[in-house]
Design a protein around this motif. Structure first.
Motif, PDB file in Angstrom:
ATOM      1  N   THR A  21       0.839  -1.209   0.000  1.00  0.00           N
ATOM      2  CA  THR A  21       0.000   0.000   0.000  1.00  0.00           C
ATOM      3  C   THR A  21       0.868   1.251   0.000  1.00  0.00           C
ATOM      4  O   THR A  21       0.631   2.188  -0.767  1.00  0.00           O
ATOM      5  N   VAL A  22       1.887   1.259   0.847  1.00  0.00           N
ATOM      6  CA  VAL A  22       2.802   2.405   0.917  1.00  0.00           C
ATOM      7  C   VAL A  22       3.556   2.558  -0.409  1.00  0.00           C
ATOM      8  O   VAL A  22       3.661   3.667  -0.951  1.00  0.00           O
ATOM      9  N   LEU A  23       4.049   1.454  -0.950  1.00  0.00           N
ATOM     10  CA  LEU A  23       4.790   1.522  -2.225  1.00  0.00           C
ATOM     11  C   LEU A  23       3.910   2.048  -3.356  1.00  0.00           C
ATOM     12  O   LEU A  23       4.389   2.738  -4.250  1.00  0.00           O
ATOM     13  N   MET A  24       2.620   1.725  -3.311  1.00  0.00           N
ATOM     14  CA  MET A  24       1.707   2.193  -4.362  1.00  0.00           C
ATOM     15  C   MET A  24       1.556   3.714  -4.331  1.00  0.00           C
ATOM     16  O   MET A  24       1.337   4.345  -5.354  1.00  0.00           O
ATOM     17  N   PHE A  25       1.697   4.309  -3.132  1.00  0.00           N
ATOM     18  CA  PHE A  25       1.635   5.771  -3.015  1.00  0.00           C
ATOM     19  C   PHE A  25       2.833   6.436  -3.698  1.00  0.00           C
ATOM     20  O   PHE A  25       2.754   7.581  -4.116  1.00  0.00           O
ATOM     21  N   PHE A  26       3.941   5.713  -3.794  1.00  0.00           N
ATOM     22  CA  PHE A  26       5.155   6.276  -4.376  1.00  0.00           C
ATOM     23  C   PHE A  26       5.269   5.946  -5.859  1.00  0.00           C
ATOM     24  O   PHE A  26       6.302   5.473  -6.320  1.00  0.00           O
ATOM     25  N   SER A  27       4.196   6.201  -6.591  1.00  0.00           N
ATOM     26  CA  SER A  27       4.239   5.989  -8.039  1.00  0.00           C
ATOM     27  C   SER A  27       4.902   7.196  -8.698  1.00  0.00           C
ATOM     28  O   SER A  27       4.896   8.297  -8.144  1.00  0.00           O
ATOM     29  N   PHE A  28       5.488   6.966  -9.851  1.00  0.00           N
ATOM     30  CA  PHE A  28       6.190   8.050 -10.542  1.00  0.00           C
ATOM     31  C   PHE A  28       6.099   7.851 -12.056  1.00  0.00           C
ATOM     32  O   PHE A  28       5.874   6.751 -12.551  1.00  0.00           O
ATOM     33  N   ASN A  29       6.258   8.964 -12.762  1.00  0.00           N
ATOM     34  CA  ASN A  29       6.250   8.926 -14.224  1.00  0.00           C
ATOM     35  C   ASN A  29       7.560   8.340 -14.718  1.00  0.00           C
ATOM     36  O   ASN A  29       8.581   8.418 -14.038  1.00  0.00           O
ATOM     37  N   VAL A  30       7.501   7.745 -15.906  1.00  0.00           N
ATOM     38  CA  VAL A  30       8.710   7.193 -16.512  1.00  0.00           C
ATOM     39  C   VAL A  30       8.888   7.801 -17.903  1.00  0.00           C
ATOM     40  O   VAL A  30       7.911   8.166 -18.552  1.00  0.00           O
ATOM     41  N   PRO A  31      10.135   7.909 -18.356  1.00  0.00           N
ATOM     42  CA  PRO A  31      10.373   8.459 -19.692  1.00  0.00           C
ATOM     43  C   PRO A  31       9.719   7.589 -20.764  1.00  0.00           C
ATOM     44  O   PRO A  31       9.545   6.388 -20.585  1.00  0.00           O
ATOM     45  N   LEU A  32       9.356   8.194 -21.854  1.00  0.00           N
ATOM     46  CA  LEU A  32       8.795   7.521 -23.028  1.00  0.00           C
ATOM     47  C   LEU A  32       7.442   6.865 -22.781  1.00  0.00           C
ATOM     48  O   LEU A  32       7.061   5.929 -23.492  1.00  0.00           O
ATOM     49  N   MET A  33       6.720   7.350 -21.773  1.00  0.00           N
ATOM     50  CA  MET A  33       5.361   6.883 -21.511  1.00  0.00           C
ATOM     51  C   MET A  33       4.483   8.102 -21.262  1.00  0.00           C
ATOM     52  O   MET A  33       4.955   9.100 -20.707  1.00  0.00           O
ATOM     53  N   PRO A  34       3.201   8.054 -21.662  1.00  0.00           N
ATOM     54  CA  PRO A  34       2.299   9.172 -21.360  1.00  0.00           C
ATOM     55  C   PRO A  34       2.219   9.425 -19.861  1.00  0.00           C
ATOM     56  O   PRO A  34       2.415   8.506 -19.049  1.00  0.00           O
ATOM     57  N   SER A  35       1.918  10.659 -19.478  1.00  0.00           N
ATOM     58  CA  SER A  35       1.955  11.064 -18.067  1.00  0.00           C
ATOM     59  C   SER A  35       0.928  10.333 -17.200  1.00  0.00           C
ATOM     60  O   SER A  35       1.095  10.261 -15.985  1.00  0.00           O
ATOM     61  N   PHE A  36      -0.134   9.783 -17.811  1.00  0.00           N
ATOM     62  CA  PHE A  36      -1.140   9.099 -17.002  1.00  0.00           C
ATOM     63  C   PHE A  36      -0.750   7.653 -16.676  1.00  0.00           C
ATOM     64  O   PHE A  36      -1.474   6.961 -15.965  1.00  0.00           O
ATOM     65  N   ILE A  37       0.380   7.197 -17.176  1.00  0.00           N
ATOM     66  CA  ILE A  37       0.874   5.856 -16.845  1.00  0.00           C
ATOM     67  C   ILE A  37       1.997   6.006 -15.825  1.00  0.00           C
ATOM     68  O   ILE A  37       2.966   6.705 -16.063  1.00  0.00           O
ATOM     69  N   LYS A  38       1.826   5.356 -14.688  1.00  0.00           N
ATOM     70  CA  LYS A  38       2.770   5.495 -13.577  1.00  0.00           C
ATOM     71  C   LYS A  38       3.456   4.157 -13.275  1.00  0.00           C
ATOM     72  O   LYS A  38       2.898   3.098 -13.500  1.00  0.00           O
TER      73      LYS A  38
END
Length: 195
Positions: A21-38
């Motif tokens: 649950t805690v790790l899911m809060f720490f989602s982040f954007n990645v290069p070469l992917m649209p911003s809505f994919i974390k």
């Protein structure tokens, strides 16, 4: 003795669900992917649970982390539904195979099958379920345009899912696999109450 073992299993599964649950809060954007994919590493504790206690434990971790995170969602629950479907598709086959072949080679095969299953299912779950619901928040044209901005050859949602989502999902799974391979054996005795 059996009751103590079951209590330890439930306690460890709950602890792994809390970490997920805690790790899911720490989602982040990645290069070469649209911003809505974390990207996040919340499948890691679910995979560990699946290896240590079986596929039901892994699925429980996936369920709990998404039920808690839905209260903080920015996707109207769509991201959490997708995360649960794909996470379960990853950890359940991996757990089933590992329960039958409890060796390092078995763990590698199990993890690879789980990650590949998750990547392949991501195409169909996104196409038929997630993106149709997500269009309530973002028009399909805008979704395709976000992919097209990265790769002008994207013409359809199928293109986007095959060229972007499937490899991304597989890599995400394999990152959890690599970390699990490094830490599982040292923490297994702690999870199972043998230390």
């Amino acid at each position: 003795m059996k009751r103590t073992k079951e209590i330890k299993k439930m306690t460890s599964t709950a602890m792994l669900a809390a970490v997920a649950t805690v790790l899911m809060f720490f989602s982040f954007n990645v290069p070469l992917m649209p911003s809505f994919i974390k990207m996040d590493l919340s499948e890691l504790p679910a995979l560990i649970a699946s290896f240590a206690f079986g596929p039901i434990s892994g699925m429980t971790v996936c369920l709990v982390k998404n039920l808690i995170n839905v209260f903080f969602t920015t996707t109207g629950g769509v991201g959490e539904i997708s995360n649960f479907i794909l996470g379960t598709t990853f950890v359940v086959p991996a757990g089933i195979i590992y329960q039958k072949i409890k060796t390092k080679k078995g763990a590698i095969i199990a993890s690879f099958v789980g990650a590949a299953s998750m990547a392949i299912l991501s195409i169909f779950s996104n196409y038929y379920l997630v993106y149709p619901v997500y269009t309530a928040f973002m028009p399909m044209e805008a979704i395709i345009a976000a992919y097209k901005a990265i790769n002008p050859n994207v013409e359809t949602l199928w293109d986007a899912l095959i060229w972007f989502n499937m490899p991304f999902t597989f890599i995400k799974g394999m990152i959890s696999v690599v970390i699990t391979m490094l830490i599982y054996k040292p923490i297994e005795p702690i999870l199972k109450g043998k230390r």
